[in-house]
Design a protein around this motif. Structure first.
Motif, PDB file in Angstrom:
ATOM      1  N   GLU B  69      27.199  45.979  -4.433  1.00  0.00           N
ATOM      2  CA  GLU B  69      27.462  46.802  -3.249  1.00  0.00           C
ATOM      3  C   GLU B  69      28.239  48.064  -3.607  1.00  0.00           C
ATOM      4  OE1 GLU B  69      26.569  46.499  -0.062  1.00  0.00           O
ATOM      5  OE2 GLU B  69      25.419  44.666  -0.420  1.00  0.00           O
ATOM      6  N   ASP B  71      30.374  51.611  -2.783  1.00  0.00           N
ATOM      7  CA  ASP B  71      31.429  51.943  -1.826  1.00  0.00           C
ATOM      8  C   ASP B  71      30.834  52.805  -0.704  1.00  0.00           C
ATOM      9  OD1 ASP B  71      33.623  52.777  -0.453  1.00  0.00           O
ATOM     10  OD2 ASP B  71      34.458  54.013  -2.081  1.00  0.00           O
ATOM     11  N   ARG B  73      32.621  53.334   2.235  1.00  0.00           N
ATOM     12  CA  ARG B  73      33.749  53.436   3.141  1.00  0.00           C
ATOM     13  C   ARG B  73      33.608  54.590   4.139  1.00  0.00           C
ATOM     14  NH1 ARG B  73      39.028  53.963  -0.032  1.00  0.00           N
ATOM     15  NH2 ARG B  73      38.205  56.020  -0.494  1.00  0.00           N
ATOM     16  N   PHE B  76      31.176  53.704   6.856  1.00  0.00           N
ATOM     17  CA  PHE B  76      31.691  52.667   7.763  1.00  0.00           C
ATOM     18  C   PHE B  76      32.840  53.205   8.623  1.00  0.00           C
ATOM     19  CE2 PHE B  76      30.369  49.379   4.348  1.00  0.00           C
ATOM     20  CZ  PHE B  76      29.064  49.408   4.805  1.00  0.00           C
ATOM     21  N   GLN B  77      33.681  54.035   8.022  1.00  0.00           N
ATOM     22  CA  GLN B  77      34.846  54.500   8.773  1.00  0.00           C
ATOM     23  C   GLN B  77      34.472  55.603   9.763  1.00  0.00           C
ATOM     24  OE1 GLN B  77      38.318  55.065   6.208  1.00  0.00           O
ATOM     25  NE2 GLN B  77      38.573  52.842   6.182  1.00  0.00           N
ATOM     26  N   ILE B  79      32.494  55.347  12.123  1.00  0.00           N
ATOM     27  CA  ILE B  79      32.365  54.791  13.476  1.00  0.00           C
ATOM     28  C   ILE B  79      33.649  54.089  13.936  1.00  0.00           C
ATOM     29  CG2 ILE B  79      29.842  54.530  13.527  1.00  0.00           C
ATOM     30  CD1 ILE B  79      30.358  51.540  12.739  1.00  0.00           C
ATOM     31  N   ALA B  82      39.950  54.632  14.760  1.00  0.00           N
ATOM     32  CA  ALA B  82      41.092  55.288  14.122  1.00  0.00           C
ATOM     33  C   ALA B  82      41.212  54.844  12.668  1.00  0.00           C
ATOM     34  CB  ALA B  82      42.374  54.939  14.873  1.00  0.00           C
ATOM     35  N   GLU B  84      43.424  55.938   8.797  1.00  0.00           N
ATOM     36  CA  GLU B  84      44.393  56.802   8.130  1.00  0.00           C
ATOM     37  C   GLU B  84      44.623  56.270   6.722  1.00  0.00           C
ATOM     38  OE1 GLU B  84      47.870  57.993  10.463  1.00  0.00           O
ATOM     39  OE2 GLU B  84      49.018  57.948   8.599  1.00  0.00           O
ATOM     40  N   LYS B  85      44.719  57.145   5.773  1.00  0.00           N
ATOM     41  CA  LYS B  85      44.906  56.766   4.368  1.00  0.00           C
ATOM     42  C   LYS B  85      43.913  55.679   3.958  1.00  0.00           C
ATOM     43  CE  LYS B  85      49.804  57.900   4.183  1.00  0.00           C
ATOM     44  NZ  LYS B  85      51.128  57.340   4.454  1.00  0.00           N
ATOM     45  N   ASN B  86      42.671  55.840   4.360  1.00  0.00           N
ATOM     46  CA  ASN B  86      41.584  54.897   4.065  1.00  0.00           C
ATOM     47  C   ASN B  86      41.712  53.552   4.770  1.00  0.00           C
ATOM     48  OD1 ASN B  86      40.330  56.730   2.285  1.00  0.00           O
ATOM     49  ND2 ASN B  86      41.764  56.118   0.661  1.00  0.00           N
ATOM     50  N   LEU B  87      42.729  53.372   5.602  1.00  0.00           N
ATOM     51  CA  LEU B  87      42.902  52.102   6.318  1.00  0.00           C
ATOM     52  C   LEU B  87      42.274  52.206   7.702  1.00  0.00           C
ATOM     53  CD1 LEU B  87      46.679  51.671   5.477  1.00  0.00           C
ATOM     54  CD2 LEU B  87      44.817  50.322   4.497  1.00  0.00           C
ATOM     55  N   TYR B  88      41.787  51.056   8.204  1.00  0.00           N
ATOM     56  CA  TYR B  88      41.391  51.007   9.602  1.00  0.00           C
ATOM     57  C   TYR B  88      42.674  50.806  10.404  1.00  0.00           C
ATOM     58  CZ  TYR B  88      36.624  50.117   7.935  1.00  0.00           C
ATOM     59  OH  TYR B  88      35.409  50.219   7.316  1.00  0.00           O
TER      60      TYR B  88
END
Lengths: 476, 95
Positions: B69, B71, B73, B76-77, B79, B82, B84-88
């Protein structure tokens, strides 16, 4: 009142695979947040889990390592609960038909007594993601890289009666999974986490007291402290007339205390049911036999072999088998120099001492087994003394080359030619007339002084035993 | 097991479903009828019959342990409500 402590452990071991249990995303530690969370891991609609072959191999290897029954048919179930780091709303685990059933291990306590701890079961499941509670404008950050990482949850029987026993058991499990290459066992990275079920009851009572579960303890030191605190807390509650409630506790290493997690109003109800996206997994006896045949020698068997075949002490054997890489290093050195006791001394004292001092693992040792083995050969054939060998060892450590190169380049060869040592002795006799008188008068202590002087004058290259003999001959 | 108001409400809570008060009776009725069916099935003698974990009479295929798989990200992010700093980012969780 005399209280008896009853402890059972649930140990979550992260399996050392390349990819996740149900997806092809990487499990590498330390990646940028959410860079290793694929559509399956984040629970997007329409995806299906596909089981990783390797996780079964590792689970079976563990089962065989503890003498358990291996289930030829195991079934995955859904455990349902809502939490942001569990995007699907359920965890895939094994409830009624786990892969490993039963098993036992023998632990050794500090007073050398041995005790058998029984294992109830071990099942495969997926890990959840990680919640970061630092402040993101009043929100919580979610990293799903860990979601879907394969875990083996090892559940023990409530066989332990003290924090010491619980720690000895947890240590044994860690050693075993490392030996079997089931997990890297690295607790600082969360590869091994313990939940401790603790209850107490009056000594002699046979029914169990109410237990609490202390969750997610990630070091042996904390495990011991957390259990001892929970024991004290429960005794305090019961002796002051209260009752222990069945609840989940958290150990706070900073405040060194256990306290209840804020519990939800309703009792947890996970509403398990068989995972409809996965069929039962069947393995056959030949598959299990194949893993059994390729199982490495276990620490206990290896220690026993070191004691019986190499005549090492039990303590030495235990230290050398504490990890598979140390045991392998030692065996290789012992093979090269053909002297297990000499290899034991050097690996345990010089090598491990130096590694500890520099905070290195044996795999990172600048001195490889071949180099150490070659050095020990030179001690055995009297090319160098044990003392000089330490100098050579340091030089190899610093990258100075092989033992032979260093001995040659620095002229460290032991001087065994009596004709070149005798003049040195004569000179020292001449310089120390008083001591010579005493020696001749039979003062044995002074002999040591002269041997020391000769060794110093020859920069350690003389053979102390030979110097001794030569001095004795001279004063006859 | 008797399904009543309390049972329906607690199941709704476990499933994070909001139930309108007027739909509670409807749920009591349908759950009761499901459980009646279960009771009927329970009365069958299943001695010696191995429980079935899946209706398909085949077994699970396993995949090789390869990372396959990439990356995704960013995709996916895109949609996510919120990040920030690659975090959901989600409403604050206190435990």
């Amino acid at each position: 009142m005399q209280w008896e402590v009853v402890i059972g452990l649930e140990i979550h071991v992260q399996l050392s695979t390349n990819s996740k249990i149900f997806s092809g995303a990487s499990t590498a530690f330390g990646a940028s947040p959410n860079s290793q969370a694929c559509a399956i891991d984040i629970g997007l609609p329409g995806v299906l889990p596909v089981v990783n072959k390797e996780v079964f191999k590792k689970a079976v290897a563990f089962g065989l390592g503890v003498g358990a029954e291996i289930a030829l048919k195991s079934v995955f179930d859904r455990k349902n609960y809502f939490y942001p780091d569990l995007p699907k709303g359920y965890q895939i685990t094994q409830l009624d038909y786990p892969i490993v059933i039963g098993g036992e291990v023998e632990i050794t306590l500090s007073d050398a007594t041995k005790k058998t701890i029984h294992i109830t079961r071990a099942h495969l499941e997926e890990d959840a993601g990680k919640s970061l509670h630092e402040d993101f404008h009043g929100m919580t950050g979610i990293d799903l890289n860990r979601a879907g990482t394969p875990l083996l949850e090892i559940v023990s029987e409530p066989d332990m009666r003290s924090a010491e026993e619980a720690v000895a058991y947890a240590r044994y499990i860690r050693q075993l999974v490392c030996y079997l290459d089931v997990s890297d066992g690295d607790m600082s990275q969360g590869s091994l986490r313990c939940d401790a079920n603790v209850s107490i009851r009056p000594m002699g009572e046979t029914t169990m007291g109410t237990r609490t579960e202390t969750k997610n303890v990630n070091s042996f030191k904390f495990l011991e402290r957390a259990i001892n605190h929970e024991i004290e807390r429960q005794i305090g509650v019961l002796e002051s007339g209260g009752t222990v409630h069945q609840e989940t506790m958290l150990y706070d290493p900073v405040r060194d205390e256990t306290r209840p997690m804020r519990s939800k109003e309703t009792a947890t109800d996970y509403r398990y049911f068989p995972e409809p996206d996965l069929l039962p997994v069947e393995i056959d006896a030949a598959y299990v036999a194949d893993i059994r045949n390729n199982l490495p020698e276990l620490p206990k068997q290896r220690a026993l072999r070191f004691i019986t075949e190499m005549h090492l002490s039990e303590t030495d054997a235990m230290i050398l088998t504490s990890s598979r890489s140390v045991a392998e290093y030692f065996e290789r050195v012992s093979e090269i120099c053909d002297d297990p006791r000499l290899a034991n001394n050097w690996v345990r004292v010089e090598l491990m001492g130096q590694l500890n001092k520099e905070g290195l693992e044996i795999k990172q040792s600048p001195v490889v087994p071949q180099q150490l083995g070659d050095l020990l050969i030179r001690i055995k054939d009297d090319t160098i003394s044990g003392k000089i060998a330490k100098t050579v060892f340091d030089a190899i450590w610093q990258g100075g080359g092989t033992a032979d190169q260093i001995i040659e380049a620095r002229g460290l060869k032991q001087v065994t030619d009596a004709s070149s040592i005798e003049p040195v002795i004569d000179e020292i006799f001449a310089n120390n007339p008083q001591q010579l008188q005493q020696l001749k008068a039979g003062k044995e202590k002074v002999l040591g002084f002269f041997v020391g002087q000769v060794m110093k004058a020859t920069q350690g290259k003389a053979n102390p035993k030979q110097v001794n003999d030569l001095i004795r001959q001279k004063i006859k | 097991m008797k399904v009543d108001d309390t049972v329906v409400k607690s199941i709704a809570q476990l499933a994070q479903l909001e139930l309108k008060p007027e739909s509670i009776q409807e749920n009591i009725d349908s759950m009761t009828s499901i459980l009646n069916l279960v009771d009927q099935m329970q009365s069958v003698d299943t001695t010696g019959i191995e429980p079935m974990a899946h209706p398909l009479d085949t077994m699970q295929r396993l995949r090789e342990d390869h990372v396959s798989e990439p990356d995704q990200r960013e995709l996916f992010q895109s949609i996510a409500p919120a990040t920030e700093k690659n975090l959901y980012l989600v409403p604050k969780v206190i435990e």
